[in-house]
Enzyme design. Structure first.
Site, mmCIF file in Angstrom:
data_model
loop_
_atom_site.group_PDB
_atom_site.id
_atom_site.type_symbol
_atom_site.label_atom_id
_atom_site.label_comp_id
_atom_site.label_asym_id
_atom_site.label_seq_id
_atom_site.Cartn_x
_atom_site.Cartn_y
_atom_site.Cartn_z
ATOM 1 N N LYS A 111 0.867 -1.188 0.000
ATOM 2 C CA LYS A 111 0.000 0.000 0.000
ATOM 3 C C LYS A 111 0.893 1.224 0.000
ATOM 4 O O LYS A 111 1.920 1.263 0.698
ATOM 5 C CB LYS A 111 -0.906 -0.017 1.235
ATOM 6 C CG LYS A 111 -1.934 1.121 1.262
ATOM 7 C CD LYS A 111 -2.867 1.011 2.473
ATOM 8 C CE LYS A 111 -3.922 2.122 2.456
ATOM 9 N NZ LYS A 111 -4.844 2.036 3.631
ATOM 10 N N SER A 133 -9.890 2.272 2.791
ATOM 11 C CA SER A 133 -8.952 2.990 1.950
ATOM 12 C C SER A 133 -7.950 2.082 1.232
ATOM 13 O O SER A 133 -7.301 2.525 0.280
ATOM 14 C CB SER A 133 -8.171 3.988 2.807
ATOM 15 O OG SER A 133 -7.335 3.310 3.723
ATOM 16 N N SER A 145 -10.360 0.041 6.976
ATOM 17 C CA SER A 145 -9.707 0.164 5.665
ATOM 18 C C SER A 145 -9.046 -1.095 5.130
ATOM 19 O O SER A 145 -8.627 -1.112 3.970
ATOM 20 C CB SER A 145 -8.685 1.305 5.697
ATOM 21 O OG SER A 145 -9.363 2.539 5.696
#
Lengths: 95, 520, 487
Positions: free
Chosen positions: C76, C151, C175
C-alpha cells in the site's frame, strides 16, 4: 453548536487552507451535516468515565541517550522544494 | 503614587543531553545547517518520536533540587501552530500534567550592590534573602532557527536545534524589582549548572528568560495587566529591559493610559521594549495528548535514585559555610554563587587545615575539649582567611584577566600553601601579596618563592634591635620629639624600620622593641 | 500459478520449479494487462522489483529461504519505501521519493519478499470507496462500475484480480476489512501495536494499524508472521515474544463460542448480506461452534466518536505538509501564510480538507471538552462493551459492511452516508481489537459479501484458525472475478 461562516473561515485559517467566500459557503454546507452526526454524542452521560487516549494502558518506553542518526542532509534535501546553503528556504518570516 | 512592581519569570533551559528529546540525532551546538536534523526532526511522513531517558532524569533532578513534587505520571501534548522552524506543525510539550509539579522554590540573596535604582525592602542595606516559588517545570522540544539574512528575499531554516530538549521553568509572580528578577535568574542559572543539567550558555541560547512584568499601586491586591518581555539573553539586558518596561507601564498609567497584555521584544541597542505584532495574531493552539507517545511514569524508586545522585546544593553549602566556618551570609552567598568557586573554597580550607601543624596552636591546659575548641577555632580562622583571599585578591585577579575560577593559574592547594605561611607568620600579609603575584605568574609554590626571594619574616630580636639602633641614631630629633610626648612620630619609626628590613620584620615584635628603645 | 496460495508458491520456489524472477515477471505482465482497467497501482518499478527477485533467487539457491522469500507482495502506498515514490494517494506527496524504509517494508525485505509495486489508496487513507485518491478511482474487479472499498482499495483490487499474490493494507476504521469484503478477499487488522507504525504515513495515530490482505486466512498468517514484531522506533509498538500466527490453523472449532451482536444484525443491514452471513454462521455450527447473542450497546455511537477522534488526530498529523521540507509547494504565493494556505489548499483533496477542518474545529478553543474529551470517554464505553462481550464468547461475528460494493460516485457527494457504511468496523479500531474479513458469499448484484470476525486482544492466531477452518469447508475465497483470467 451550529457552525457559522466565520467559524469556517477561522478554522480554515487555523488549518492554513485557503478558502474564498464561495468555498467557505460550500464548506459550511458540507461540514454542518457532519457536525450534526457528531452531535449525537452530546446526549450521553459520561460523568465519571476516564477519557481513553490509547488502546492499551501502557507507559512510555525510554530510549538510551546515544547518537544513532548520522548526517543525511543531501538525501533529505533532495526532496525539498527550495534549499540553499543547506537551508530550507521559505518566504520572509517577519519577527 | 507609589507603585509596586510584580515580576514572574519563564526560563527555557536546554537540557545537556547527547541526543534530541525524541530522536537519536546529536544536539552539539554549531554544526553545519541541517546536518543534525534527522528524519524525525524533519518530520518526514511516517516518522515517530521516541523519548530520551536522559531528558526525564535531568528534569526530575531539577524538580528535586528545588523541592518540587514530581508527577508520577506526566503526559506529552501537542501544541499546534504553523511556523517554518516547527517541522511537525506542532510542538511536543507538557500542559495538563508537567513532569515537575508545584511546591518548588529557589532561595535568592539580593546583594546590596545591585546597580538598579530600585527600592529594596526597608533596612536591607546589606542585601536580603528571599524565596521565589516555582509554579511548575515541563519538558518540551526546542524549535529550529530561522536565519533572516537575506536569501533573495527569503528566510533560511536550519533545523539542527529542532528537538533539543528543554525544560521550561515557570515562577509565581514573586519578584518585586529587576534586582530580584536578576538575582533569581542568576540563582537559577547557577543551580542548573550546579546539578549538571544545562550548560547555561546564554550566548548559544541554552538558557533563555522571558519576564512577565506588571505594576500595581502599592498595597493593592489585584495584579495589573502584564506584558511578556522576550529576548533577555543576558542578565544585564534583563535588568535594563525590566526597568524600561516598568517605567513605560507606570508612565502609561499615570498619563491615563492602559497597559495592554502583549508580548514585547527587548531591543538592547535602543534599550527599549517594543510590541511583537507578529505574535499578536490570535492563537488557538488546540492542545491535545500526543497519540504517538504514552504517559511517562516515574516510580518512587527512580526518584530515590536520582535524589541520591544530587550534589550538596548551594543553599545547604552556604548554610554549612556559615555554621561550620562562621562566615558572614554575604561571603557564604558569594562563595556558593557557582559550584566551581564553592568547591575551590572548600578544597582550600581543607588543604589549609591539613598543612597547619599542631605546634602552631597555643597550649591548652585541660584535655580534649580544649583540642576540640582549638580545632574549631583553627577551622574558622583558616576559613575566614581563605574566604578573604578568594573573594578578595583571587577574584580581583581573575576578573582582571577575565578568567573564571576553573581556569585559575593558582590551584586551591597552592593558595592553601600561601595562607599557611601567613598563619604561621612566616610572612606578613603584605609580603603575601607579593608571593601571590609571583604564584599567579607561575613562579611555583609559596615556600619556594619565599625561599628564593628571601621573604621570610625577621623575628630575630638581635637583628631588629640593630635596625632600631641605627634609625634612632640617624634621627635624634624625632627621638627627642617622641620622648617629649609626641607619640605620633612612632609610626615614622615603624615605617623606617620596615623599609630597612624590606618589610620582613615581624610587625608585632618590631612594635614591642621599638617602644622599649624609644622609652629609653 | 496466479491463483496459487503463498504456501504453494513458496513450495514451487523451493523446489526450483519456478524462479522468483519468473514469478515476478508473471505478475508484472498481469499488472501491465489489467491495471489500466483497475488502477490498483500508483507506482511500479520493474527494475527494482526484478533486482529483489534476483536476490531472492540467490537466497533460495543458497538454501537461505524463509517462507516468503521470492514472493511478490504489493505494498500500500502509505508505507515509505526507500527509493520508491511514496505518495499516500495525495498530490501533496506526488513527487515524494522516500529517503527511508518503513518498518513493514524492512520486514518484507529481510524476509526476501519482492516489492511488486505501490498500490492505490484513498488520499491519506481517508475514505471507504477509494474514490479520493489523487491518482484516480480504483475499480472493483468484480464490477468495474463498483467501488473496491477503501482505503486499501488498490491492495484489495490487486489481490482480488490476482495482480498480486498478497498485499499490505492499513486499517484505521475498516480500511483493510471493508475493501477485503467488497472484493472477496481475506484481510486482518491485528491488535493495535502488533505491527509497527514506523514509516507508515499517519492518518489517526491511535487507531492506525497495518495488516495483510490475501486470498486466504492461511496466506494472511504467513504475511502477518513477517509484518508483526516489536519496533523500538514506535512508542506504541508492543514488546511481545514473536509468535507463529499459523500455529493454530488446524485446530478444530468444536466448542467455539461465537458472539452475535444484535446491533450488527439490526436495521441498516441489507437482506442479501444478512443472508450470506447467516449461511456462514450455519456453516460454523456444522463445524461444531455454538452461537450466542450478545450486545454492543454503544455501536451506534462509534461513528460520531470516530469522526471526532480520527479527524482531530489527522488535523495535527497532516500539519507537517506545509511545502517547506518536502512535498507540494504552490507555484505562486505571496507571504509565508499565503504559501502555506495555497500549498495545502492545492495539495490536499476535498475529503482530506474536510477532515482537517472537522479535526481543527473539534480541537479548537471552547469545543475541546464537548467534542474531543467526550469522544474519548465514549471510546472507553465502546471498549468496555467488547470487554464484557468477550466474557460470553471466544470470537464475535457479523457482517463487515452493511451492503455489497456500491457504485462509483454513488456516495461520493454524500460524506455522511459514506461514513455510516463504516458502522460495523469502526468500533474495533476504537477498542484496539483485532478484526478480519472473510469472503462468505455473494449479494443479489453478484458482488462479494464479507464475514467479519472480531477477536479479543492478541487472539490473531485463533481468529486465523477460525477463518481457515471455514475456508477448508467453503470455496468462497477461491471464486475469481470475471476478468482477464486468460492473461
Amino acid at each position: 453548536m451550529s457552525l457559522t461562516l466565520d467559524d469556517v473561515k477561522r478554522i480554515a485559517h487555523l488549518a492554513r487552507i485557503e478558502v474564498d467566500e464561495t468555498e467557505a459557503q460550500a464548506w459550511l454546507g458540507q461540514l454542518t451535516p457532519i457536525l450534526g452526526l457528531i452531535e449525537e454524542m452530546q446526549g450521553v452521560d459520561t460523568s465519571g468515565i476516564a477519557p481513553m487516549a490509547h488502546a492499551q494502558e501502557l507507559m512510555q518506553r525510554l530510549r538510551e541517550d546515544a547518537v544513532s542518526e548520522t548526517d543525511r542532509r543531501d538525501a533529505y534535501q533532495a526532496v525539498a522544494p527550495q534549499v540553499e546553503a543547506g537551508l530550507f528556504l521559505v518566504p520572509k518570516v517577519i519577527e | 503614587m507609589q507603585w509596586e512592581v510584580v515580576i514572574g519569570l519563564e526560563t527555557h533551559a536546554q537540557l545537556n543531553t547527547v541526543t534530541k528529546i525524541f530522536s537519536g540525532a546529536a544536539t552539539a551546538y554549531g554544526a553545519e545547517p541541517n546536518t543534525q536534523a534527522c528524519a524525525v526532526d524533519l518530520a518526514l511522513p511516517g516518522v515517530l518520536p521516541v523519548f530520551n531517558r536522559a531528558a526525564a532524569e535531568k528534569a526530575v533532578k531539577f524538580g528535586l533540587a528545588v523541592g518540587a513534587r514530581i508527577n508520577r505520571k506526566s503526559v506529552f501534548e501537542r501544541k499546534n501552530y504553523f511556523y517554518p522552524d516547527l517541522p511537525k506543525g506542532y510542538q511536543i510539550t507538557q500542559l495538563e500534567l508537567p513532569i515537575v509539579a508545584e511546591g518548588g522554590k529557589l532561595h535568592i540573596h539580593v546583594g546590596p550592590s545591585t546597580g538598579s535604582g530600585q527600592a529594596a525592602p526597608a533596612g536591607s542595606g546589606q542585601g536580603y534573602e528571599k524565596d521565589i516559588r516555582i509554579t511548575r517545570a515541563h519538558m518540551e522540544e526546542d524549535a529550529g532557527k530561522s536565519l533572516h539574512e537575506d536569501f533573495h528575499g527569503m528566510t533560511g531554516v536550519d533545523l539542527n536545534r529542532a528537538g533539543t530538549p528543554l525544560i521550561e521553568i515557570v515562577t509565581e509572580p514573586d519578584m518585586r524589582s529587576s534586582a530580584e528578577a536578576v538575582a533569581y535568574a542568576k540563582a537559577l542559572h547557577s543551580l542548573v549548572r550546579w546539578i549538571g543539567i544545562c550548560d547555561g550558555n546564554m550566548q548559544e541560547g541554552s538558557f533563555r528568560c522571558d519576564a512577565n512584568v506588571s505594576v500595581r499601586p502599592m498595597g493593592v491586591e489585584k495584579l495589573g495587566t502584564r506584558c511578556e518581555i522576550k529576548n533577555l539573553n543576558s542578565f544585564k539586558f534583563m535588568e535594563k529591559a525590566i526597568e524600561y518596561e516598568v517605567r513605560r507601564q507606570i508612565e502609561l498609567i499615570e498619563d491615563g493610559g492602559k497597559v495592554v497584555q502583549e508580548t514585547r521584544l527587548y531591543d538592547p541597542d535602543k534599550d527599549e521594549t517594543r510590541s511583537m505584532r507578529s505574535k499578536e495574531e490570535a492563537n488557538d493552539y488546540r492542545y491535545f495528548p500526543d497519540p504517538d507517545l504514552l504517559p511517562l511514569v516515574i516510580s518512587e524508586r527512580y526518584i530515590e535514585d536520582v535524589l541520591a545522585q544530587l550534589p550538596e546544593l548551594p543553599q545547604a553549602m552556604s548554610a554549612r559555610f556559615m555554621s561550620a566556618y562562621g562566615l558572614p551570609a554575604y561571603d557564604a552567598a558569594v562563595l556558593t554563587s557557582n559550584k566551581e568557586l564553592a568547591d575551590y573554597f572548600d578544597a582550600t580550607v581543607n588543604a589549609l587545615r591539613e598543612t597547619l601543624s599542631p605546634s602552631s596552636l597555643p597550649e591548652y591546659p585541660e584535655g580534649h575539649k580544649g583540642e576540640r575548641d582549638a580545632e574549631a577555632t583553627q577551622a574558622k580562622n583558616a576559613a575566614k582567611l581563605a574566604a578573604n583571599w578568594i573573594i578578595g585578591d583571587l577574584s580581583a585577579a581573575l576578573n582582571k584577566h577575565g578568567l573564571d575560577i576553573a581556569a585559575s593559574p593558582i590551584a586551591s592547594a597552592q593558595l592553601a600553601g600561601l595562607l599557611t605561611r601567613i598563619q604561621d607568620s612566616t610572612i606578613s600579609g603584605k609580603i603575601a601579596k607579593e608571593v601571590f603575584a609571583a604564584m599567579w605568574e607561575g613562579e611555583g609554590e609559596a615556600d619556594a618563592i619565599i625561599e628564593t626571594k628571601g621573604l621570610k619574616q625577621v623575628s630575630d630580636s638581635g637583628a631588629i634591635e640593630k635596625i632600631i639602633a641605627e634609625i634612632m641614631d640617624a634621627n635624634p630629633a624625632q627621638v627627642a620629639e617622641y620622648r617629649s610626648g609626641k607619640e605620633k612620630v612612632f609610626g615614622f619609626f615603624v615605617g623606617l624600620a620596615m623599609k630597612a628590613s624590606k618589610g620582613k620584620a615581624n610587625p608585632a615584635q618590631l612594635n614591642e622593641l621599638l617602644k622599649q628603645k624609644l622609652a629609653g | 500459478m496466479i491463483n496459487s496460495s503463498l504456501k504453494e508458491l513458496s513450495g514451487l520456489l523451493a523446489a526450483k520449479k519456478i524462479s522468483s524472477v519468473e514469478l515476478t515477471q508473471t505478475f508484472l505482465h498481469r499488472i501491465e494487462a489489467l491495471n489500466p482497467s483497475l488502477n490498483a497501482f500508483i507506482t511500479l518499478d520493474a527494475d527494482r522489483s526484478l533486482a529483489q527477485a534476483r536476490a531472492a533467487d540467490a537466497q533460495i539457491a543458497a538454501n537461505q529461504a524463509s517462507p516468503l522469500t521470492g514472493i511478490p507482495v504489493a505494498q500500500k502506498d502509505i508505507f515509505c519505501a526507500q527509493g520508491w515514490r511514496s505518495t499516500c494517494g495525495s498530490k501533496m506527496l506526488a513527487n515524494f521519493v522516500s529517503p527511508y524504509d518503513a518498518h513493514v517494508i524492512e520486514q518484507f525485505d529481510r524476509a526476501g519478499a519482492v516489492n511488486l509495486g505501490k498500490t492505490n489508496m484513498d488520499e491519506f487513507a481517508m475514505g471507504s470507496s477509494n474514490e479520493t485518491s489523487f491518482f484516480g478511482k480504483v475499480k472493483n474487479p468484480w464490477d468495474l462500475n463498483a467501488v473496491p472499498g477503501g482505503s486499501s482499495g488498490g491492495s484489495a483490487a490487486a489481490v482480488a484480480g490476482r495482480l498480486a499474490p498478497a498485499a499490505t493494507g492499513t486499517d484505521t476504521g475498516g480500511s483493510i476489512r471493508q475493501p477485503a469484503a467488497l472484493t472477496g478477499i481475506t484481510g486482518i487488522k491485528p491488535t493495535y501495536g502488533v505491527v509497527s507504525r514506523y514509516g507508515m504515513i499517519a492518518f489517526a495515530s491511535s487507531l492506525d494499524q497495518a495488516g495483510p490482505m490475501a486470498q486466504s486466512a492461511e496466506d494472511c498468517a504467513l504475511m502477518l508472521n513477517v509484518m508483526a514484531g516489536f519496533d523500538p522506533r514506535d512508542s506504541t509498538s508492543l514488546e511481545r515474544d514473536r509468535e507463529d500466527y499459523a500455529r493454530d490453523l488446524n485446530q478444530p472449532l468444536q466448542g467455539l463460542k461465537i458472539g452475535l451482536p444484535k446491533e450488527y444484525f439490526a436495521e441498516g443491514l441489507s437482506a442479501d448480506v444478512a443472508r450470506s452471513v447467516e449461511a456462514a454462521l450455519a456453516e460454523y455450527r456444522k463445524l461444531g461452534a455454538e452461537t450466542v447473542e450478545i450486545s454492543l450497546p454503544n455501536t451506534r455511537l462509534s461513528i460520531p466518536v470516530y469522526y471526532v477522534l480520527a479527524p482531530a488526530e489527522a488535523s495535527s498529523n497532516l500539519a507537517r505538509y506545509d511545502g517547506v521540507r518536502y512535498g507540494y509547494r504552490a507555484p505562486e504565493y505571496g507571504d509565508l501564510n499565503d504559501m502555506y494556505k495555497k500549498s495545502r489548499a492545492q495539495g490536499f483533496g476535498s475529503e482530506v480538507k474536510r477532515r482537517i477542518m472537522i479535526g481543527t474545529y473539534v480541537l479548537s478553543a471552547g469545543y475541546y471538552d464537548a467534542y474531543y474529551i467526550q469522544a474519548q470517554k465514549l471510546r472507553r464505553l465502546i471498549a468496555q462493551d467488547f470487554e464484557s462481550a468477550f466474557k460470553q464468547c471466544d470470537v464475535i461475528m457479523g457482517p463487515t459492511s452493511p451492503s455489497t460494493a456500491f457504485n462509483l460516485g454513488e456516495k461520493s457527494d454524500d460524506p455522511v452516508s459514506m461514513y455510516l457504511s463504516d458502522i460495523y468496523t469502526i468500533a474495533v479500531n476504537l477498542a484496539g481489537l483485532p478484526g478480519m474479513s472473510v469472503p462468505c458469499g455473494f449479494g443479489d448484484n453478484g458482488l462479494p459479501v464479507g464475514l467479519q470476525i472480531i477477536g479479543n486482544y492478541f487472539s490473531e492466531a485463533r481468529m486465523l484458525n477460525v477463518a481457515h477452518q471455514y475456508q477448508l469447508a467453503t470455496d468462497w475465497h477461491l471464486r475469481l472475478p470475471p476478468l482477464g483470467n486468460g492473461v
